[in-house]
Design a protein around this motif. Structure first.
Motif, PDB file in Angstrom:
ATOM      1  N   VAL A  58      16.975  88.651  -2.580  1.00 31.10           N
ATOM      2  CA  VAL A  58      16.490  88.447  -1.221  1.00 31.10           C
ATOM      3  C   VAL A  58      15.081  87.890  -1.287  1.00 31.10           C
ATOM      4  N   HIS A  59      14.931  86.699  -0.754  1.00 29.86           N
ATOM      5  CA  HIS A  59      13.637  86.035  -0.730  1.00 29.86           C
ATOM      6  C   HIS A  59      13.074  86.079   0.676  1.00 29.86           C
ATOM      7  N   GLY A  60      11.849  86.516   0.804  1.00 28.34           N
ATOM      8  CA  GLY A  60      11.200  86.456   2.104  1.00 28.34           C
ATOM      9  C   GLY A  60      10.395  85.175   2.210  1.00 28.34           C
ATOM     10  N   SER A 212      19.278  95.482   4.161  1.00 31.58           N
ATOM     11  CA  SER A 212      18.998  95.602   2.740  1.00 31.58           C
ATOM     12  C   SER A 212      20.151  96.296   2.011  1.00 31.58           C
ATOM     13  N   TYR A 224      15.041  85.556   3.991  1.00 33.00           N
ATOM     14  CA  TYR A 224      14.599  86.317   5.149  1.00 33.00           C
ATOM     15  C   TYR A 224      13.318  85.680   5.656  1.00 33.00           C
ATOM     16  N   VAL A 232       8.818  92.865   5.383  1.00 31.91           N
ATOM     17  CA  VAL A 232       9.462  92.307   4.196  1.00 31.91           C
ATOM     18  C   VAL A 232       9.741  93.351   3.121  1.00 31.91           C
ATOM     19  N   CYS A 236      13.022  92.502   1.023  1.00 25.31           N
ATOM     20  CA  CYS A 236      12.855  91.381   0.100  1.00 25.31           C
ATOM     21  C   CYS A 236      12.556  91.817  -1.328  1.00 25.31           C
ATOM     22  N   ASP A 237      13.152  91.065  -2.267  1.00 30.31           N
ATOM     23  CA  ASP A 237      12.790  91.228  -3.667  1.00 30.31           C
ATOM     24  C   ASP A 237      11.547  90.403  -3.971  1.00 30.31           C
ATOM     25  N   GLU A 238      11.523  89.221  -3.406  1.00 28.55           N
ATOM     26  CA  GLU A 238      10.394  88.337  -3.625  1.00 28.55           C
ATOM     27  C   GLU A 238       9.887  87.840  -2.293  1.00 28.55           C
ATOM     28  N   VAL A 239       8.594  87.547  -2.241  1.00 30.79           N
ATOM     29  CA  VAL A 239       8.021  87.043  -1.006  1.00 30.79           C
ATOM     30  C   VAL A 239       7.346  85.714  -1.280  1.00 30.79           C
ATOM     31  N   THR A 253       7.819  91.391  -4.187  1.00 33.32           N
ATOM     32  CA  THR A 253       7.249  92.023  -3.002  1.00 33.32           C
ATOM     33  C   THR A 253       6.152  93.032  -3.325  1.00 33.32           C
TER      34      THR A 253
END
Lengths: 355, 306
Positions: A58-60, A212, A224, A232, A236-239, A253
């Protein structure tokens, strides 16, 4: 379409650009023809974005209004044709897709929209809304599957909800229906466009938690998009932090929240409300407004508002890996390998001059 | 997490499941309004008269009546034998009034269908596809706006002949313009809704999106405009008839008015001039009100909160 192996990202953006030409009226056109004035600069809404979305990740994408995050999402949805760069799905450039490929892709990429109040056709019941994806793709379905899906998004008792219409659901319930509709065909990628920004704060948390959980459960990757950094961490895994059409910082994140590098990210994190009136905090010191995407300054786009502005900021900062271990990337001269401004070589190394 | 669960809502949603129930529900909503009932009854009687006019008319509408001494019974005031008196040529006004119902209703309905048919097609294509198609269709609509209806209709009727169908067709072909504009703006508004974007994102065809998502959400307006179109067609064809540009052998109410006027005895023979005029007004009014009431019920059914 070929199947991907483990390491290949499911959705990849390579230097994606979306520029909008300014529409010109007759007077404008005449002036251009007779007085030799050049055409207006295009609006560079999305300007060279690189992203990789791996399976089940999941990318924010975070940024303020007008930073291009919605344009980026619409480009991913195929609503806009990118003016530059490439979007790859399972390693295949989608610009080369034909009609059948698109239809298949539409099944694999689903969208959750921002406004829950328009998400259902007012003439449809929940049943018809959830059946629609099957109908469009000509797939048989039975009542069991629909009821199961409603249970999954915690609309229970499902038998009761399935016959309701839009006007008989609350905002949170409507958003659950749109999550159900997005997941019911078991897609690979979900694009969520500010899915909770129009809900009550109390409802936001439960919807985010659900999202999630479901991305885990359904093995689905997600972009996202939000303007709200405080949401986030739930999903999110990454932002990726976006500013004026570019990504300025990207990190896991936890890393970005605890150790933001870019002055803009720092300002954003400082601006997250803390529900404690006695909390001692440094206030965000960000003046001005984001620049005009039509007349962008050369070099770093944040330089006019940056508290750390240096001379070298007139050169465009490279988007560099800052921390190998966590893939923390940031585009800021503060983190140049060599001390900036000392030698012209240092500047040349990091600065890609912009025309 | 269920945000509202009471027994009543559950019962209601169970009831809604049943199509017959929901249909009955709609009818009940209709009949909850007394004005609507009055309009329905009035129009039902009109339709009944149009269908069975041959049996209901006391005389043939062209029969020339004579007084006992053999004279033509000109302009007789209402009596038991002639409830609405007679015309200058001795015809029974009541019979002619009944006979005129069918042609008046048919004119209106056909005209209304043409108006809404063209208006909806142009508006839908224009609003949904946008771009050049939109510009082209809207310029054509603008052009149609510049056409003065009555004079153009008179010229066209004179050119194509005064047939019943040609007159209706000409009215329909001139009056779609306002509908096209309104329907286009509706489509523009509806197509931005997220359920439509979601359907498109799912890969739905344009036809699916239009028939399943856009049209059902415009139905209230379509029916309202069908009613308005029907009413306006009746009014304009009455106007054309009054000016003498409708087939005089199809004695619609407009033609009756025309005959009463051209006989020169419009004011004295009130029984000849007022009934057709009043019938035109009441018919148009009843159709308008029914259209409105359909729109109301349609909205209530969608927005019903149990």
């Amino acid at each position: 379409m070929t199947t991907n192996n483990e390491t290949e990202p499911i959705l990849e953006l390579r230097n994606v650009e979306k520029h909008f030409e300014q529409s010109t009226n007759i007077a404008e056109t005449l002036r251009q023809t007779f007085f030799g004035e050049g055409a207006q600069e295009p609006v560079r809404a999305v300007d060279g974005v690189n992203l990789e979305l791996a399976e089940n990740q999941v990318h924010g994408i975070i940024g303020e209004s007008g930073c291009g995050k919605s344009t980026l999402l619409l480009t991913l949805m195929g609503e806009h044709e990118p003016t530059g760069g490439e979007i790859l799905y399972n390693g295949q450039p989608i610009s080369e897709f034909d009609k059948a490929d698109w239809k298949a892709l539409r099944r694999k990429i689903q969208v959750i929209f921002q406004d829950p109040f328009n998400t259902m056709n007012p003439h449809f019941t929940v049943r018809e809304t959830l059946k629609e994806p099957f109908k469009i793709h000509g797939i048989e379905t039975d009542e069991e599957e629909l009821l199961d899906m409603l249970e999954t998004v915690r609309l229970t008792p499902a038998e009761e909800y399935i016959d309701r219409r839009e006007s008989q659901l609350s905002g949170g319930e409507k958003q659950r229906v749109s999550i159900a509709r997005a997941l019911i065909l078991e897609p690979d990628v979900v694009l969520a466009d500010e899915p909770v920004s129009m809900l009550d704060v109390s409802t936001q948390a439960s919807i985010l938690k659900l999202l999630s959980e479901l991305t885990e459960e359904y093995d689905v990757a997600m972009f996202y998009v939000s303007h709200d950094l405080s949401t986030v961490s739930y999903v999110c895994d990454e932002v990726n932090v976006m500013y004026l059409g570019r990504i300025v910082e990207s990190a896991p994140t936890r890393k970005i929240l605890s150790d933001p590098k870019h002055p803009y990210t720092q300002a954003l994190i400082n601006a997250i409300p803390v529900p404690d009136p006695f909390h001692d905090r440094s206030w965000t010191e960000l003046d001005g407004t984001p620049g005009d995407p039509q007349n962008l300054p050369s070099g770093c786009r944040f330089k006019d508002r940056c508290p750390e502005r240096m001379d070298v900021c007139d050169q465009q900062p490279a988007f560099e890996v800052h921390d190998e271990e966590t893939t923390h990337q940031v585009a800021c001269h503060l983190y140049d390998e060599q001390p900036v401004g000392d030698s012209p070589i240092g500047v040349n190394k990091t600065g890609v001059s912009e025309s | 997490m269920s945000e509202s669960t009471d027994i009543e809502a559950r019962l209601n949603s169970l009831l809604k499941n049943n199509f017959v129930e929901s249909f009955r529900d709609g009818i009940n909503k209709y009949l909850s309004d007394r004005i609507t009932i009055a309009c329905l009854v009035f129009l039902a009687i009109l339709v009944f008269i149009s269908v069975f006019d041959q049996f209901l008319m006391p005389y043939e509408h062209t029969t020339v009546h004579r007084t006992p001494d053999g004279e033509i019974a000109r302009l007789e005031s209402p009596s038991m034998a002639h409830p609405l008196g007679t015309t200058t040529s001795g015809e029974d006004v009541f019979s002619r009034l009944l006979f005129g119902a069918s042609s008046t209703l048919l004119t209106g309905l056909v005209g209304g269908l043409i108006i809404v048919g063209i208006g909806l097609t142009v508006g839908m294509v224009s609003g949904y596809y946008g771009g050049r198609v939109d510009s082209l269709l809207m310029r054509i609509t603008d052009f149609a706006y510049g056409i003065p209806i009555i004079p153009t209709a008179i010229v066209l009727v004179a050119y194509f002949g005064m047939g019943f169908w040609s007159s209706v067709l000409i009215i329909g072909l001139l009056l779609w313009r306002g509908n096209a504009r309104v329907f286009r703006s509706q489509v523009l508004q509806i197509k931005e809704r997220e359920h439509i974007k979601a359907a498109k994102m799912l890969g739905a065809s344009d036809r699916y999106v239009i028939t399943r998502h856009i049209l059902p959400n415009m139905m209230g307006m379509v029916v309202l405009f069908l009613a308005l179109g029907t009413g306006i067609t009746i009014l304009i064809s009455a106007g054309l008839a009054f000016l003498g540009f409708m087939d005089p052998y199809v004695p619609s109410w407009g033609v009756m008015l025309r005959n009463a006027y051209s006989s020169g005895s419009m004011t004295e023979a009130w029984w000849w001039s007022i009934p057709p005029g009043a019938m035109i007004s009441f018919t148009v009014l009843a159709i308008f009100l029914l259209g409105r009431s359909y729109e109301r019920v349609n909205e209530e059914q969608v927005n019903q909160v149990s």
